[in-house]
Design a protein around this motif. Sequence first.
Motif: not given
Length: 339
Positions: A183, A215-217, A120, A211, A220, A223-224
Amino acid sequence: MVQDKCKELNKDINLFTIDSAESLENFRLKYLTKKSPIQDLFNLIKDIAGDERKQAGQYINEVKQQAEAKFEQHKELYTKSNIKNQPVFDYSLSHNAVNTGSRHPLQITLNSIVQLFSKLGFTVSNGPEIENDWHNFSALNFPAEHPARDMQDTFFVNAEHALRTHTSSVQVRLMESTQPPIRSLMPGRVYRNEAISARANCFFHQVEGLYIDRDVSFADLKYTLYEFVKQFFNNDVKVRFRPSYFPFTEPSAEMDISCQICKGSGCNVCKQSGWVEILGCGMVDSQVLTNCKIDEQIYSGFAFGMGIERLTMLQYGINDLRIFFDNDIRFLKQFVPEN
Ligand code: PHE
């Protein structure tokens, strides 16, 4: 005449010293080949007549037998495998086994976590184990004297330094030195003043992750981490997020997975609940971004942290954390390197 020659030969044979493989071979060449003096005598008897010939034949035969007997007698002693002073190899013996090491189970777990997250785009970051107050606490919203510091019982080195209680300190260092996108994973040993038991030790290992981008929510984050546990354990694993509190994330959560030991039906490891907590996580608090000189108006991010011992225990069905640090070879040799 033949008789005299035989007597002479007899004497020579008796006097010949055989004390090595070499002298044994010389004896054979001298007396037991076609060119030996014994053979010469045999060649002579065809010229001798009648009874005398028979008699001569007997004398020569006796010498020949004497030579052969002497040869046989010494052969045992001086054939190759009995020669003293020369190394004797027994090729049927088993060899001395060379013990190669294997990776420690905690390292195997860490390697596979790093490998899964690298797909990722996560890198690996490291930092010091003796940490100052700013990186371990203050930058992460633990104000001085704040009760939140009691969440992690700390080993202090002096007034300003302590053994790091989590690798979140490495997150601070990374944010201070790098602008997003970030990241990265932060693996390492951490220390807490806890009583040693089957479930806790005064030091253990963590992998934290960070991370940060535009716009990281929270979606995310979910999901990760869900993708990670599915690949680390198996596709059937179920997850649930429970609200929690950490000073440096808002909102914060803890993630549970369905118990890998009993598959959710209830056992000692999951305390009959069917769920085990494996990590803490949350959206990086905007004040933490500001503390680390990252513009919280532009960027957002998530962070998570998990114990490597816990994951390894669940993965292999190990029920006592202390066994990781005993270095008992009978335990360690059960883990073959994964590559
Ligand atoms: N640092 C936390 C701990 O050691 C784990 C954590 C990391 C929680 C990142 C949230 C976000 O318990």
